[in-house]
Design an enzyme around this catalytic site. Sequence first.
Site, PDB file in Angstrom:
ATOM      1  N   ASP A 334      -2.490 -11.598  -8.112  1.00 51.04           N
ATOM      2  CA  ASP A 334      -2.526 -10.792  -7.198  1.00 51.04           C
ATOM      3  C   ASP A 334      -2.403  -9.493  -6.628  1.00 51.04           C
ATOM      4  O   ASP A 334      -3.302  -9.190  -7.766  1.00 51.04           O
ATOM      5  CB  ASP A 334      -0.227 -11.791  -8.455  1.00 51.04           C
ATOM      6  CG  ASP A 334       0.093 -12.484  -7.682  1.00 51.04           C
ATOM      7  OD1 ASP A 334      -0.010 -13.083  -6.570  1.00 51.04           O
ATOM      8  OD2 ASP A 334       0.656 -13.098  -8.656  1.00 51.04           O
ATOM      9  N   GLU A 375       7.646   5.447  -2.498  1.00 49.65           N
ATOM     10  CA  GLU A 375       6.885   5.688  -2.027  1.00 49.65           C
ATOM     11  C   GLU A 375       7.169   6.773  -1.461  1.00 49.65           C
ATOM     12  O   GLU A 375       6.473   7.599  -0.759  1.00 49.65           O
ATOM     13  CB  GLU A 375       7.049   4.315  -0.365  1.00 49.65           C
ATOM     14  CG  GLU A 375       5.950   2.829  -0.844  1.00 49.65           C
ATOM     15  CD  GLU A 375       6.812   2.017  -1.496  1.00 49.65           C
ATOM     16  OE1 GLU A 375       8.095   2.618  -1.409  1.00 49.65           O
ATOM     17  OE2 GLU A 375       6.566   0.807  -0.889  1.00 49.65           O
TER      18      GLU A 375
END
Lengths: 720, 562
Positions: A334, A375
């Site tokens: 992943d 973020e």
Amino acid sequence: MTTRTDKHEDAMSTATPTPAPHDDVSAAHRGAAGGAAAGRVGGGLFDPAQLVRSLPDAFRKLDPRLMVASPVMFVVLVGSVLTTAFSCLDPTDWFGWTISAWLWLTVIFANLAEAVAEGRGKAQADTLRKAKTDTVARRLTGTTEERVAGTELRIGDLVVCEAGDVIPGDGDVVEGVASVDESAITGESAPVIRESGGDRSAVTGGTKVLSDRVVIKITTKPGETFIDRMINLVEGAARQKTPNEIALNILLASLTIVFLLACATLPPFADYAGTHLTMVVLVALLVCLIPTTIGALLSAIGIAGMDRLVQRNVLAMSGRAVEAAGDVSTLLLDKTGTITLGNRQAAEFVPVRGTTEAEVADAAQLSSLADETPEGRSIVVLAKEKYGLRERHQGELIGADWVAFTAQTRMSGVDVDGRKVRKGAAGSVIAWVRGQGGTVTEDAAEIADRISASGGTPLLVAACDFAPDGKGDARVLGVIHLKDVVKDGMRERFDELRRMGIKTVMITGDNPLTAKAIAEEAGVDDFLAEATPEDKMALIRREQAGGKLVAMTGDGTNDAPALAQADVGVAMNTGTSAAKEAGNMVDLDSNPTKLIEIVEIGKQLLITRGALTTFSIANDVAKYFAIIPALFAAVYPGLDRLNIMGLSSPDSAILSAVIFNALIIIALVPLALRGVRYRPVSADKMLRRNLAVYGLGGLVAPFIGIKLIDLLISLIPGIG
Amino acid sequence: MSPVLAGVLQMLALIAALALAYRPLGDYMARVYSSDKHLRVEKWIYKGIGANPDTEMRWHAYLRAVLAFSAVGVLFLYLLQRLQGVLPGSLGFASIDPDQAFNTAASFVTNTNWQSYAGEQAMGHVVQTAGLAVQNFVSAAVGMAVAMALVRGFARSRTGELGNFWADLVRGTVRVLLPVAVVAAVVLVACGALQNFSGIHEVGQFMGGSQQWNGGAVASTEAIKELGTNGGGIFNANSAHPFENPTPFTNLFEIFLILVIPFSLTRTFGVLVGSVKQGYAILATMAVIWIGFVALMMWTEFAHRGPAPEIAGGAMEGKEVRFGVGASSLFAASTTLTSTGAVDSFHSSFTGLGGGITMLGMMLGEIAPGGVGSGLYGILIMAVIAVFIAGLMVGRTPEYLGKKIGTRQIKLAALYILVTPALVLGFTAVSMALPTPPHSILNTAAGSVDHSGAHGFSEILYAYTSGANNNGSAFAGLGADTPWFNTTIGLAMLLGRFLPMVFVLALAGSLAEQKPVPATAGTLRTEKPLFTGLLAGAILIITGLTYFPALALGPLAEGMAA
């Protein structure tokens, strides 16, 4: 760290100092867990005191019903009984007694190796047993609660757990949310959240609810819970022979039969030649020839291999899976959490024409202070690190009107000092600028497109300055480049895997463009973009149809089919019980990068077996040169020319070979437990090295060893 | 030219000739066994035996066909010998006794050609040509067929089908063995070998007295006897007889015939599994062992000390003057490293170590290069075992040619390597332990079983080694025509031939069912010199060490005594 892994921590520090270039990988993910940080496969532990501690077990294992599992050692056991019986007939025969003693020691040493390997799991099992105290469950029937013993729970029962309760069995949370202390099984003391629905619903019996109240649906029978299986695993009780081990056992058994034939047919030959071979001598010859070294250490190697996984907090549900790990030729990884750090991070600020980078950085930082997403935090961090902008706190700015980031607006910002700044997704920001009456310059869109094309995510930064007359001037200042950050050292690690012949495929939900950019940066061989569970499944089937073995990690319920289909499916402990049930390994640290170590451990297990088999067979050459002249030089003096070691007497030669044969087992126990040194190189290089060390070494070592033992024996008066 | 140099030059010439034939013959055989066309004559044969050559057989069907065909062969040969006394064209020879007829029938059907009779004094033209010579062709073709089935096991995937035994048998005979044998027979006739159906001639001897000379289809028998690695000659003296092997050239030519198919089959193997390099690796292993054995043999025979050998330039006892030490050594090593058993000199008369080399050559399982077909499948079995051990050492489930070597494969390979040691050592031990059989050792003083030493023991060890490995050569000096030896060696030959075939075909079937594993950088490279060395080492250590104690009491004791 709990006590359970402390032992290994200490031991690991004294283990073979294999270089650990990739510590950062696992460390970056989630603190080094268990032995994982101590580096590559290799670290084993061996303390000579363990030999003494395991001695009683070694004697207990003399039971023929147990010994018969290893055909080679069973033959030695029978041989020991025979020589002892024959020595009883002639009690003055010191030679017969000495040989018998060393044959018994050979058997004991073999049992000792296995006992030591098992003993290392016992301490872990004891700790686990403490967690598995008899719990009282609060079973829910309709709305009424009744108190029953944990062992009476059946699949499908609903139980209630509140703060302070020990969860009575494995299950899924069906109602509520709670923080749970799972340190009993993971060794991680920080509590984890378990809630109904989603991928965080699985709870394990023996763990403790720290807060709130949950209703749990039991999914396993008592006695088959995760903790029960763990106990069985670490104790080696559940150990079944793996396919390669069975195949090797067959080969060893057939070699034993061949040498049994060679020895059993010898008496008539010798009689014809005019010499009589005693049973003691024949048994000594047989034991020296049959592959006792590998026969003695085979099961210890298997147990130690599983143990190495446990030390890394990985539980393999079957030995077969560990072996399959060595055969894996495709790794599905992943992207998020394995190849890249969990979240995208701001990488640069790109100004549009007419603005400076510093201006963009300043506005970006200001507008991100109200954005608590990772973020948003990374924008503030970048502004500080790259542009030296001190992080301002929301309270510092008086009269500021904060606009927090929400999933709906996809923007955050602040209105302060007659200025509005915003940053956010391109569409949202453009709409905002237009709404403020401003226009968007063309190059802003160009920059955003370029960033998208390179696999990054663009965030626009815009500001609206209000003139004193209240007229606004809205414009885009620049673009923030958010990108996935590939973990340090991944490229090197993938290069190594390639040299080992393993293909890596990155799985991501990103669009193909983004996926390609990250795949290139990380150096994986292939990627699967916009991956759905069905795509994953199809990819696994495709690889398997080509004869490849596939390994993957997963945690969600929708990963379960793929985990079951993969040859090695590593479920994260944080995942759902469906995922844990479907996979054949569980990583208690939930660190997907560990898949690579699992592969290495699987390979190391096979290499150790092969190396010791080669060593064992190669040893025979020297033993012949010791024993054959000793047996027959009396009738055929010419055969004394085969005595190239110059052994002092026939008795001493035979005895030296038998003693060497026994001592080499003990000498190799640390190697069997630790595993042969493994480096990720091509098969050719690995074979060359192992053949040189264990093949040639196996030819030469006994010549030296037997000679030395003979020298010592010949010092004993009355023998040499 | 010194005899040593002559020997070395002959060996080099032989290698050059084999190298020239390697590719064309190997490629040709690959086409023969993979073509889907039938020759007209082949169609007649298929019609005659009622076989459909286009049906695919799974391993047990293939095995059933092999066993049925061979059983019929044994029965036919047995009856032919038992009825010889009433058959025409038998030169007046009587019917053969039951035990010897059984032994001979087993011997020729198993490609062994152990002869407990003296050909010119026992077997007439009918038995020689209609019985023995026919088996020389078909027993060799059976070996090649089984080898091809194993090769298909490696080459094919996801099927259990191994080809058609009848097609393989007929093609091997008609397209490979017959044409080459015809050419070879013409060459031999041209060089002076005999080819007729004449009766027995009484010939006056130069020194007085008389001698009987038989005729026979000698050259043609000789050609297939070597080409099919059979070894059973028309004459008791075998290829030492001037009618069979008249000149030094025919001697070298016959060695070439012995070796050419077994070596070239590695090319066929490489082509059929899709990688000629894999074939080269097997070839290299065979060649290394063969060259090593030839060199050792020449060394021990030339270096033999003593007054007579020093005058003769080497150990000349039992060797033909027209061949000398070098060519005889070359022949002896080649005939025992293949399943041939033809001899141009007497192995019993070789030096102690030289005799040991001939025995060890057979004990390795005759795989360097081995019998036609049997050499290839024998060495592939050893490759499976070597790959298993080495494969573990590179950290993967071992695989060979893309096929996993798992439990079933190892079980079958292990059973294969158990068969011959059990037969050789078991029968030898029983023979030595029983009161009567050792009396057949002719070198003991007046039949007494006193400490007559290593050489006598070697005679019996050699007999069972030769029988169980289907070699057929004899260590002269053993009176083997007794019911005990005829029966036990007959059994050793049958079990030593067909039990391994059972395991080979079962292995082939299990391999053909697998799906292939793609090669990666993590895969053991079996086409590399490293693997060749590993395989040679595994063969020498695993099979060699099995027999070390027995060899120590026979040839080693004799050789070291000097």
